[in-house]
Design a protein around this motif. Structure first.
Motif, PDB file in Angstrom:
ATOM      1  N   TYR A 114      -4.270  -7.245 -12.788  1.00 29.19           N
ATOM      2  CA  TYR A 114      -4.510  -5.902 -12.263  1.00 29.19           C
ATOM      3  C   TYR A 114      -3.938  -4.854 -13.205  1.00 29.19           C
ATOM      4  O   TYR A 114      -2.830  -5.021 -13.728  1.00 29.19           O
ATOM      5  CB  TYR A 114      -3.853  -5.714 -10.896  1.00 29.19           C
ATOM      6  CG  TYR A 114      -4.544  -6.423  -9.765  1.00 29.19           C
ATOM      7  CD1 TYR A 114      -5.747  -5.960  -9.244  1.00 29.19           C
ATOM      8  CD2 TYR A 114      -3.997  -7.576  -9.215  1.00 29.19           C
ATOM      9  CE1 TYR A 114      -6.378  -6.613  -8.203  1.00 29.19           C
ATOM     10  CE2 TYR A 114      -4.627  -8.243  -8.169  1.00 29.19           C
ATOM     11  CZ  TYR A 114      -5.816  -7.760  -7.675  1.00 29.19           C
ATOM     12  OH  TYR A 114      -6.444  -8.414  -6.653  1.00 29.19           O
ATOM     13  N   LYS A 115      -4.688  -3.794 -13.421  1.00 29.34           N
ATOM     14  CA  LYS A 115      -4.128  -2.622 -14.067  1.00 29.34           C
ATOM     15  C   LYS A 115      -3.549  -1.721 -12.970  1.00 29.34           C
ATOM     16  O   LYS A 115      -3.749  -1.978 -11.774  1.00 29.34           O
ATOM     17  CB  LYS A 115      -5.214  -1.859 -14.840  1.00 29.34           C
ATOM     18  CG  LYS A 115      -5.713  -2.565 -16.083  1.00 29.34           C
ATOM     19  CD  LYS A 115      -6.691  -1.669 -16.829  1.00 29.34           C
ATOM     20  CE  LYS A 115      -7.146  -2.282 -18.134  1.00 29.34           C
ATOM     21  NZ  LYS A 115      -8.088  -1.385 -18.856  1.00 29.34           N
ATOM     22  N   LYS A 116      -2.854  -0.696 -13.349  1.00 30.38           N
ATOM     23  CA  LYS A 116      -2.349   0.246 -12.350  1.00 30.38           C
ATOM     24  C   LYS A 116      -3.532   0.891 -11.634  1.00 30.38           C
ATOM     25  O   LYS A 116      -4.502   1.307 -12.266  1.00 30.38           O
ATOM     26  CB  LYS A 116      -1.492   1.325 -13.006  1.00 30.38           C
ATOM     27  CG  LYS A 116      -0.096   0.859 -13.397  1.00 30.38           C
ATOM     28  CD  LYS A 116       0.742   2.014 -13.902  1.00 30.38           C
ATOM     29  CE  LYS A 116       2.178   1.559 -14.187  1.00 30.38           C
ATOM     30  NZ  LYS A 116       3.028   2.679 -14.643  1.00 30.38           N
ATOM     31  N   ASP A 156      -0.100   3.529  -9.939  1.00 26.27           N
ATOM     32  CA  ASP A 156       0.935   2.558  -9.582  1.00 26.27           C
ATOM     33  C   ASP A 156       0.247   1.226  -9.298  1.00 26.27           C
ATOM     34  O   ASP A 156      -0.952   1.174  -9.045  1.00 26.27           O
ATOM     35  CB  ASP A 156       1.703   3.013  -8.340  1.00 26.27           C
ATOM     36  CG  ASP A 156       3.085   2.365  -8.240  1.00 26.27           C
ATOM     37  OD1 ASP A 156       3.347   1.399  -8.990  1.00 26.27           O
ATOM     38  OD2 ASP A 156       3.889   2.823  -7.412  1.00 26.27           O
ATOM     39  N   TYR A 157       1.035   0.151  -9.350  1.00 35.00           N
ATOM     40  CA  TYR A 157       0.502  -1.159  -8.995  1.00 35.00           C
ATOM     41  C   TYR A 157       0.496  -1.312  -7.476  1.00 35.00           C
ATOM     42  O   TYR A 157       1.413  -0.881  -6.787  1.00 35.00           O
ATOM     43  CB  TYR A 157       1.352  -2.272  -9.618  1.00 35.00           C
ATOM     44  CG  TYR A 157       1.228  -2.355 -11.118  1.00 35.00           C
ATOM     45  CD1 TYR A 157       0.076  -2.858 -11.713  1.00 35.00           C
ATOM     46  CD2 TYR A 157       2.268  -1.923 -11.946  1.00 35.00           C
ATOM     47  CE1 TYR A 157      -0.039  -2.935 -13.101  1.00 35.00           C
ATOM     48  CE2 TYR A 157       2.167  -1.994 -13.331  1.00 35.00           C
ATOM     49  CZ  TYR A 157       1.004  -2.507 -13.903  1.00 35.00           C
ATOM     50  OH  TYR A 157       0.893  -2.576 -15.263  1.00 35.00           O
ATOM     51  N   THR A 206       2.479   0.434  -2.582  1.00 31.88           N
ATOM     52  CA  THR A 206       2.594   0.155  -4.012  1.00 31.88           C
ATOM     53  C   THR A 206       3.905  -0.568  -4.315  1.00 31.88           C
ATOM     54  O   THR A 206       4.786  -0.677  -3.467  1.00 31.88           O
ATOM     55  CB  THR A 206       2.546   1.463  -4.825  1.00 31.88           C
ATOM     56  OG1 THR A 206       3.723   2.236  -4.534  1.00 31.88           O
ATOM     57  CG2 THR A 206       1.313   2.276  -4.474  1.00 31.88           C
ATOM     58  N   ASP A 207       4.021  -1.035  -5.560  1.00 32.22           N
ATOM     59  CA  ASP A 207       5.240  -1.734  -5.971  1.00 32.22           C
ATOM     60  C   ASP A 207       6.477  -0.842  -5.886  1.00 32.22           C
ATOM     61  O   ASP A 207       7.591  -1.322  -5.676  1.00 32.22           O
ATOM     62  CB  ASP A 207       5.082  -2.253  -7.406  1.00 32.22           C
ATOM     63  CG  ASP A 207       4.219  -3.502  -7.464  1.00 32.22           C
ATOM     64  OD1 ASP A 207       3.797  -3.982  -6.396  1.00 32.22           O
ATOM     65  OD2 ASP A 207       3.941  -3.997  -8.575  1.00 32.22           O
ATOM     66  N   THR A 245      -0.102  -9.091  -9.157  1.00 25.82           N
ATOM     67  CA  THR A 245      -0.434  -8.240 -10.298  1.00 25.82           C
ATOM     68  C   THR A 245      -0.736  -9.019 -11.572  1.00 25.82           C
ATOM     69  O   THR A 245      -1.748  -8.775 -12.245  1.00 25.82           O
ATOM     70  CB  THR A 245       0.708  -7.242 -10.574  1.00 25.82           C
ATOM     71  OG1 THR A 245       0.908  -6.441  -9.415  1.00 25.82           O
ATOM     72  CG2 THR A 245       0.366  -6.339 -11.747  1.00 25.82           C
TER      73      THR A 245
END
Length: 202
Positions: A158-160, A173-174, A130-131, A193
């Protein structure tokens, strides 16, 4: 002379059935070993899984842009269920659609039945980063883990993503990347994202 003739007959007897079976068995083993070695070198299972997940993500994004909302869950399933279309162990995407009921006076949301699609074998391991730097693993040893991916309907971004552990604990999370590992090869889906785009690298 009689002895010479007898030796000639013995020399021309050919291969017996037992010898033929032994040769065929050896060839089958060699072919199996070659196939296994090629699979390790090319990472065909990982490549196939990455490509299928990528295609499912594209379809989910298209669905989000044209319907009310659509979700794609990636998970490993170790218990086949023919009623759900799960005919073997492996990785599946589970897509669920929320549509607006135009027949109703109000904009009621209808949840469609989830659609399961086989995307990869048990020989694959999926690692998601994840980010924020967290890492999640989904494979046959982590069958209870899953990730849900969806997109913003207006922008396509993108949503989380929602990560769910085997114990049912969820976090959001992204995603920055998703790696598919098999044998000696790794195929990576890179996420962008803001645009909702992705690419496969190896």
């Amino acid at each position: 002379m009689k002895i010479g003739r007898r030796n000639n007959k013995l020399n021309n007897a050919g291969i017996s059935l037992v010898e033929l079976i032994v040769v065929i068995a050896i060839m089958a083993v060699l072919v199996g070993l070659i196939g296994f070695s090629l699979s390790l070198l090319t990472g065909s299972h990982a490549r196939e899984c990455a490509q299928k997940v990528s295609a499912e993500m594209d379809s989910t994004k298209t669905g989000c842009m044209s319907r009310f909302e659509e979700y794609m869950e990636l998970k490993y399933i170790d218990t086949p269920d023919i009623n759900k279309g799960i005919d073997r162990k492996g990785f599946y995407t589970v897509r669920t659609v929320k549509t607006i009921n135009n027949q109703a006076q109000s904009a009621d949301i209808i949840n469609s039945d989830p659609v399961y699609k086989y995307v990869g074998s048990s020989k694959v391991k999926v690692e998601i980063t994840t980010d924020s730097g967290s890492t999640y693993t989904i494979d046959k040893d982590n069958a209870g883990e899953s990730v849900v991916i969806t997109y913003d309907r207006s922008s396509g971004a993108y949503k989380k993503a929602t990560f769910t552990s085997a114990s049912g604990v969820s976090s959001e999370d992204y995603i920055s990347q998703m790696q598919f590992k098999s044998g000696l090869r790794t195929y990576t889906i890179k996420f962008v994202t803001d645009t909702g785009k992705h690419s496969i690298e190896n």
